[in-house]
Scaffold this motif. Structure first.
Motif, PDB file in Angstrom:
ATOM      1  N   GLN A   9      -1.880  35.915  11.240  1.00  0.00           N
ATOM      2  CA  GLN A   9      -3.718  35.710  11.750  1.00  0.00           C
ATOM      3  C   GLN A   9      -3.773  36.911  12.157  1.00  0.00           C
ATOM      4  OE1 GLN A   9      -4.509  32.252  12.827  1.00  0.00           O
ATOM      5  NE2 GLN A   9      -2.805  31.213  12.864  1.00  0.00           N
ATOM      6  N   ARG A  31      -6.474  39.910  10.588  1.00  0.00           N
ATOM      7  CA  ARG A  31      -7.897  39.800   9.882  1.00  0.00           C
ATOM      8  C   ARG A  31      -8.375  40.051  11.641  1.00  0.00           C
ATOM      9  NH1 ARG A  31     -11.215  34.302  10.218  1.00  0.00           N
ATOM     10  NH2 ARG A  31      -9.575  34.302  12.048  1.00  0.00           N
ATOM     11  N   HIS A  32      -8.392  39.779  12.523  1.00  0.00           N
ATOM     12  CA  HIS A  32      -8.689  40.562  13.800  1.00  0.00           C
ATOM     13  C   HIS A  32      -8.714  42.366  13.474  1.00  0.00           C
ATOM     14  CE1 HIS A  32      -9.816  36.315  15.036  1.00  0.00           C
ATOM     15  NE2 HIS A  32      -8.630  36.129  14.483  1.00  0.00           N
ATOM     16  N   GLU A  37     -10.792  43.950   3.974  1.00  0.00           N
ATOM     17  CA  GLU A  37     -10.923  42.882   4.491  1.00  0.00           C
ATOM     18  C   GLU A  37     -11.668  42.150   3.695  1.00  0.00           C
ATOM     19  OE1 GLU A  37     -13.649  44.189   6.906  1.00  0.00           O
ATOM     20  OE2 GLU A  37     -12.566  45.322   8.045  1.00  0.00           O
ATOM     21  N   ARG A  38     -12.317  41.639   2.577  1.00  0.00           N
ATOM     22  CA  ARG A  38     -12.102  40.846   1.103  1.00  0.00           C
ATOM     23  C   ARG A  38     -11.239  40.637   1.091  1.00  0.00           C
ATOM     24  NH1 ARG A  38     -16.253  42.854  -2.378  1.00  0.00           N
ATOM     25  NH2 ARG A  38     -16.997  43.677  -1.164  1.00  0.00           N
ATOM     26  N   VAL A  94      -8.140  39.776   2.196  1.00  0.00           N
ATOM     27  CA  VAL A  94      -7.642  38.965   4.140  1.00  0.00           C
ATOM     28  C   VAL A  94      -8.201  38.328   4.092  1.00  0.00           C
ATOM     29  CG1 VAL A  94      -7.504  39.306   6.296  1.00  0.00           C
ATOM     30  CG2 VAL A  94      -6.584  41.355   4.567  1.00  0.00           C
ATOM     31  N   ASN A  95      -9.886  37.972   3.769  1.00  0.00           N
ATOM     32  CA  ASN A  95     -10.211  37.204   4.356  1.00  0.00           C
ATOM     33  C   ASN A  95     -10.910  36.024   3.378  1.00  0.00           C
ATOM     34  OD1 ASN A  95     -11.145  38.053   7.010  1.00  0.00           O
ATOM     35  ND2 ASN A  95     -12.673  39.397   5.569  1.00  0.00           N
ATOM     36  N   ARG A  96     -10.090  36.600   2.086  1.00  0.00           N
ATOM     37  CA  ARG A  96     -10.394  35.604   1.177  1.00  0.00           C
ATOM     38  C   ARG A  96      -8.941  34.313   0.799  1.00  0.00           C
ATOM     39  NH1 ARG A  96      -9.742  38.307  -4.647  1.00  0.00           N
ATOM     40  NH2 ARG A  96      -7.307  38.137  -3.877  1.00  0.00           N
ATOM     41  N   ASN A  97      -8.140  34.675   1.770  1.00  0.00           N
ATOM     42  CA  ASN A  97      -7.371  33.963   1.334  1.00  0.00           C
ATOM     43  C   ASN A  97      -7.372  33.138   2.963  1.00  0.00           C
ATOM     44  OD1 ASN A  97      -5.165  35.359   0.114  1.00  0.00           O
ATOM     45  ND2 ASN A  97      -4.280  36.972   1.440  1.00  0.00           N
ATOM     46  N   MET A  98      -7.920  33.848   3.558  1.00  0.00           N
ATOM     47  CA  MET A  98      -8.315  32.874   4.915  1.00  0.00           C
ATOM     48  C   MET A  98      -9.310  31.553   4.899  1.00  0.00           C
ATOM     49  SD  MET A  98      -7.371  33.436   7.586  1.00  0.00           S
ATOM     50  CE  MET A  98      -7.496  32.657   8.908  1.00  0.00           C
ATOM     51  N   VAL A  99     -10.051  32.181   3.281  1.00  0.00           N
ATOM     52  CA  VAL A  99     -10.728  31.376   2.577  1.00  0.00           C
ATOM     53  C   VAL A  99     -10.216  30.028   2.338  1.00  0.00           C
ATOM     54  CG1 VAL A  99     -13.215  30.273   2.161  1.00  0.00           C
ATOM     55  CG2 VAL A  99     -13.308  32.340   3.239  1.00  0.00           C
TER      56      VAL A  99
END
Ligand SMILES: Nc1ncnc2c1ncn2[C@@H]1O[C@H](COP(=O)(O)OP(=O)(O)OP(=O)(O)O)[C@@H](O)[C@H]1O
Ligand SMILES: [Mg+2]
Lengths: 226, 253, 238
Positions: free
Chosen positions: C156, C159-160, C227-228, C230-235
């Motif tokens: 986690q 992402r930050h 970043e896209r 990584v964030n896609r995985n988050m969503v």
């Protein structure tokens, strides 16, 4: 071991003064220029914002070392033209050229800080100011300026430290700042400890600057109430 | 459109006629006519997006408008800096989100306008500020910053800040809707006592208890128009329009 | 104008191949530094959060020191000091043999120190952003603190950390130019050589600036892509 320190006290004094004056002057002049640049930057969509964005992008995308080389040696090719414009002194004298490079550099970074602070002021406060009958100028002076300054303070403090470190690079065009003196003395004595003396100079300035910054920040208790 | 039919000699302090406003293509105010008499207390209600905020924000020119005319205390609002600053001196405004100046103490919040806008000497401005802070029951918070106060306290400061300008009219835009329930009363109490002292007030609010207690007139707005206006007894017991009835049903569940 | 462009051609006449070689060194240095810089960032961050008071002080001192010293000074000190240390070692154990420090390695070491002084703060901020709740939740399902960190917290944290690390990468890329001063043949040094022969400083330094701007541009694009992703995985996880 530190005999050379006492022998060359004057050199160090000059170096310290040059480093400090280069940093403070470029920081202050840079800030004054950064205000209009940052404001232009924050008006997205205008051609002013695009030009200033391009400027910021190029400066932030290239090493300061290259910027200094370009200004100092590159300008030499335009000796004639610059003399005619009466600007030659700015590029011939290493100190001024270094100062100029540092200003060009820090404007880009400080403009981003200004922009961030401007964007962070809520529009609703303007309305509150207007509703107690403040003029535009008074709103700027009593509401925008103090809030923006307080918000910018940590980032500006950080930029000051970065600029101090960046100023060491002017030694490559033979400015006699702390770093320049250290390099000169090392070439004379081959004694590594001159670099440690230089390090102490920089460390001392940073520690003092950060202490001052903490004092200034402490005045803005409203930023972290409770 | 029901017009105020009393012909009392009381002075008309705000006169709005044929007011029209657009946001781009969106017609947010349509032919608004409204006269406010000195000392009158008006409550404006209506569904979200009906243009209530826009209407009262036009009165101190926080919003521009494209058609019609607003006259405050005999002076027509036009796009002139001096005139606007003068009118803002006479018209106080309290916002839904308080909008206190975060970098100034409570006292400084109250004195900034009088010192800078009214050119009042500092001591007098402080004296006045303390007077009104007393009135809203928080003189002891004068040296704190807004961030250190509860929402209800902040809103009371905002009222005091407006009062320090000696306004002839006070505008309120949903002053209690950003507050936790237990703080609503402390703000309403201040507003009621202001009303009892004869302050001219225009309040956008859904606090119908407040409307019943103090309003001379309740105005119902929908889709940028004044649909209906009446005294509170008639308004609540005998609404004329379907939309008003629906709205009242929603408010009282 | 054409003569100037011709200066960039490959082969004996032009400087194009030399500059490209220098660019290779610049990029190699930057890429080689990254893994060490990351590891150091985590180590220093960990020491700042350690229960031991001296470890914490050491961690903060490290950051203060390398945040305060000009990068060029750090580089020079590392370069000469490690040479000096090496010399005294060899004279002790291998008399008669002299080994000289590779400027590439000195550059890597100095850049690692500079990067991790700032990077450790990035790591710390990310750790805080993920939050104590996640750690407690991991313990509550029976994970050891090592497992909790590796399997729950660390994934986690990326992402930050990405935006700030992207920024640090740009700083690193630009700071590699300093190694030209300790005689490593990066693109800046080759440019200086070209200028020494051709006497065209304005042209060559402009080209050099353009190269760096392009590198920044490409880095920015790359960062956006990462970043896209990584964030896609988050969503997707929601
Ligand atoms: N700055 C703006 N730009 C474009 N449209 C806006 C703007 N401000 C308000 N509007 C629109 O104008 C209409 C009227 O808004 P207004 O804020 O006056 O409504 P309101 O009656 O106060 O609603 P609420 O009860 O939600 O506060 C709404 O449709 C709103 O979306
Ligand atoms: Mg509203």
């Amino acid at each position: 071991m530190f005999a050379h320190l006492m022998d060359n006290l004057d050199l160090w004094r000059i170096g310290f003064a040059n480093t400090l004056s280069l940093t403070v002057l470029s920081f202050v002049i840079g800030f004054i220029i950064a205000i209009p640049v940052g404001l232009a930057r924050s008006r997205t969509g205008t051609w002013m914002s695009r030009i200033t964005y391009g400027y910021v992008y190029i400066i932030r995308g290239t090493p300061l070392l290259v910027q200094i080389f370009l200004l100092y040696y590159g300008a030499g090719q335009f000796h004639k033209a610059l003399s005619q414009l009466g600007l030659w002194w700015l590029f011939r004298e290493a100190y001024y050229c270094g100062l100029f490079a540092l200003i060009l550099n820090t404007v880009a970074y400080q403009a981003e800080i200004v922009r961030g602070a401007v964007l962070a002021i809520p529009k609703s406060l303007e309305e509150a100011g207007a509703s107690v009958s403040l003029s535009m100028l008074q709103i700027f002076r009593f509401i925008h300026l103090p809030i923006a300054t307080a918000r910018m303070l940590p980032a500006l403090g950080n930029e000051f430290v970065l600029l101090l470190k960046a100023s060491a690079l002017v030694s490559v065009i033979a400015v006699t700042d702390v770093m320049g003196q250290a390099r000169y003395l090392f070439s004379e004595t081959l004694d590594l400890s001159v670099y440690y003396v230089a390090a102490i100079n920089y460390l001392a300035i940073v520690l003092v600057a950060e202490a001052i910054l903490r004092k200034l920040e402490a005045r803005n208790i409203w930023l972290n109430p409770r | 459109m029901a017009h105020s039919d009393q012909k009392t000699p009381a002075k008309i302090i705000i006169s709005i006629s044929a007011l029209n406003k657009w946001y781009g293509d969106l017609h947010v105010l349509r032919d608004i006519d409204l006269d406010v008499k000195k000392g009158e207390r008006i409550v404006i209600a209506g569904p979200s997006g009906s243009g209530k905020s826009t209407l009262i924000r036009c009165i101190n020119y926080l919003e521009k408008y494209q058609g019609g005319k607003i006259v405050v205390d005999g002076v027509e609002l036009i796009d002139d800096r001096k005139i606007i600053e003068n009118i803002r001196r006479e018209v106080g405004m309290v916002f839904q989100s308080f909008n206190l100046f975060p970098h100034l103490t409570i006292l400084e919040n109250c004195t900034l306008g009088p010192i800078q806008g009214l050119d009042l000497p500092k001591e007098q401005a402080i004296e006045k500020a303390m007077h009104f802070l007393n009135k809203v029951n928080i003189p002891e918070q004068a040296d704190k910053y807004p961030g250190q106060l509860s929402g209800g306290q902040q809103q009371r400061v905002a009222i005091a800040r407006s009062l320090c300008m000696n306004p002839d009219v006070m505008l309120f835009d949903e002053p209690t809707s950003a507050l936790d329930p237990e703080m609503v009363k402390e703000v309403l109490d201040i507003m009621v006592s202001l009303a009892k002292e004869g302050m001219t007030m225009l309040c956008v609010t859904h606090e119908m208890g407040f409307a019943k207690e103090v309003a001379d007139r309740v105005i119902f707005m929908d889709e940028g128009q004044i649909m209906e206006q009446n005294n509170p007894v008639e308004f609540f017991t005998n609404p004329q329009h379907e939309r008003t009835k629906e709205f009242l049903k929603q408010i009282f569940f | 104008m054409f003569e100037l462009i011709a200066l960039l051609s490959f082969g004996d006449q032009g400087w194009g191949d030399e500059l490209l070689k220098g660019l290779g060194v610049t990029l190699a240095l930057a890429f080689a530094t990254v893994p060490f810089a990351l590891i150091f960032s985590f180590l220093v961050a960990w020491s700042k959060e350690a229960p031991n008071r001296f470890l914490r002080m050491a961690g903060h001192g490290y950051t203060t020191l390398f945040r305060s010293l000009p990068e060029i000074l750090t580089l020079i000190i590392i370069y000469y000091q490690s040479q000096a240390i090496l010399n005294s070692f060899t004279s002790l154990f291998l008399p008669g043999i002299s080994i000289s420090i590779n400027p590439f390695v000195a550059g890597m070491l100095a850049l690692t120190l500079v990067f991790s002084a700032l990077g450790s703060e990035v790591v710390r901020a990310a750790y805080r952003a993920v939050g104590k709740g996640q750690l407690e939740a991991s313990y509550s399902v029976g994970l050891s603190s090592r497992k909790a960190f590796l399997n729950v917290i660390l994934p986690q944290m990326w992402r930050h950390m990405l935006p700030a690390f992207g920024n640090l990468w740009l700083i690193l890329l630009k700071d590699t130019s300093l190694v030209s001063i300790i005689a490593l043949s990066d693109i800046v040094r080759y440019t200086n050589m070209a200028i020494a022969t051709t006497k065209e400083p304005f042209f060559f330094y402009t080209v050099l600036a353009l190269v760096y701007v392009s590198l920044s541009f490409i880095s920015g694009r790359g960062q956006m892509l990462i970043e896209r992703r990584v964030n896609r995985n988050m969503v997707g996880g929601r």
